[in-house]
Design a protein around this motif. Structure first.
Motif, PDB file in Angstrom:
ATOM      1  N   ARG A   1     -21.509  -5.245   3.035  1.00 35.55           N
ATOM      2  CA  ARG A   1     -22.148  -4.762   1.799  1.00 35.55           C
ATOM      3  C   ARG A   1     -21.632  -3.392   1.410  1.00 35.55           C
ATOM      4  N   GLY A   2     -22.036  -2.965   0.220  1.00 38.66           N
ATOM      5  CA  GLY A   2     -21.695  -1.628  -0.253  1.00 38.66           C
ATOM      6  C   GLY A   2     -20.198  -1.428  -0.389  1.00 38.66           C
ATOM      7  N   ARG A   3     -19.729  -0.257   0.027  1.00 38.87           N
ATOM      8  CA  ARG A   3     -18.313   0.081  -0.117  1.00 38.87           C
ATOM      9  C   ARG A   3     -17.402  -0.795   0.746  1.00 38.87           C
TER      10      ARG A   3
ATOM     11  N   THR B   1     -15.771  -5.309  -0.261  1.00 36.42           N
ATOM     12  CA  THR B   1     -14.439  -5.800  -0.620  1.00 36.42           C
ATOM     13  C   THR B   1     -13.391  -4.863  -0.021  1.00 36.42           C
ATOM     14  N   ALA B   2     -12.194  -5.399   0.119  1.00 33.30           N
ATOM     15  CA  ALA B   2     -11.067  -4.609   0.600  1.00 33.30           C
ATOM     16  C   ALA B   2      -9.822  -5.093  -0.126  1.00 33.30           C
ATOM     17  N   SER B   3      -8.857  -4.218  -0.249  1.00 35.23           N
ATOM     18  CA  SER B   3      -7.629  -4.528  -0.975  1.00 35.23           C
ATOM     19  C   SER B   3      -6.501  -4.860  -0.003  1.00 35.23           C
ATOM     20  N   LEU B   4      -5.725  -5.852  -0.381  1.00 37.02           N
ATOM     21  CA  LEU B   4      -4.551  -6.246   0.389  1.00 37.02           C
ATOM     22  C   LEU B   4      -3.467  -6.624  -0.613  1.00 37.02           C
TER      23      LEU B   4
ATOM     24  N   THR C   1      -4.534  -6.679  -4.307  1.00 37.85           N
ATOM     25  CA  THR C   1      -5.590  -7.603  -4.709  1.00 37.85           C
ATOM     26  C   THR C   1      -6.834  -7.326  -3.890  1.00 37.85           C
ATOM     27  N   SER C   2      -7.983  -7.370  -4.540  1.00 39.77           N
ATOM     28  CA  SER C   2      -9.258  -7.136  -3.864  1.00 39.77           C
ATOM     29  C   SER C   2      -9.854  -8.468  -3.413  1.00 39.77           C
ATOM     30  N   TYR C   3     -10.336  -8.496  -2.167  1.00 39.90           N
ATOM     31  CA  TYR C   3     -10.929  -9.711  -1.599  1.00 39.90           C
ATOM     32  C   TYR C   3     -12.291  -9.394  -0.998  1.00 39.90           C
ATOM     33  N   PRO C   4     -13.183 -10.390  -0.952  1.00 42.67           N
ATOM     34  CA  PRO C   4     -14.440 -10.192  -0.235  1.00 42.67           C
ATOM     35  C   PRO C   4     -14.141  -9.978   1.242  1.00 42.67           C
TER      36      PRO C   4
ATOM     37  N   LEU D   1     -10.589 -10.944   5.361  1.00 42.18           N
ATOM     38  CA  LEU D   1     -10.655 -11.054   3.911  1.00 42.18           C
ATOM     39  C   LEU D   1     -10.478 -12.517   3.538  1.00 42.18           C
ATOM     40  N   VAL D   2     -11.248 -12.968   2.565  1.00 44.75           N
ATOM     41  CA  VAL D   2     -11.213 -14.375   2.162  1.00 44.75           C
ATOM     42  C   VAL D   2     -10.500 -14.511   0.818  1.00 44.75           C
TER      43      VAL D   2
END
Length: 63
Positions: A11-13, A16-19, A22-25, A40-41
């Motif tokens: 949750r929060g910051r 999501t994360a970028s790879l 592109t940002s992924y959950p 990351l999905v």
């Protein structure tokens, strides 16, 4: 999966994360009481990207 309660989207910051731009959950699986695996999905390509694995609880979720 033996215990689905050990897996959740962060949750929060950390939600999501970028790879590769592109940002992924970002999800986390609790392997042991402290050990975590984060991934990351990418639903479009039906791919999971492993981004973190540790036998200790990550400190970034303590904030």
């Amino acid at each position: 999966m033996a215990d689905p309660d050990r897996q959740h989207q962060l949750r929060g910051r950390l939600a999501t994360a970028s790879l590769g731009g592109t940002s992924y959950p970002q999800w986390e699986y609790e392997v042991t009481a402290g050990g975590r695996v984060r991934y990351l999905v990418d639903r479009t390509n039906r791919t999971v990207h492993l981004v973190y694995a540790s036998p200790r609880h990550p400190r970034d979720t303590d904030r």
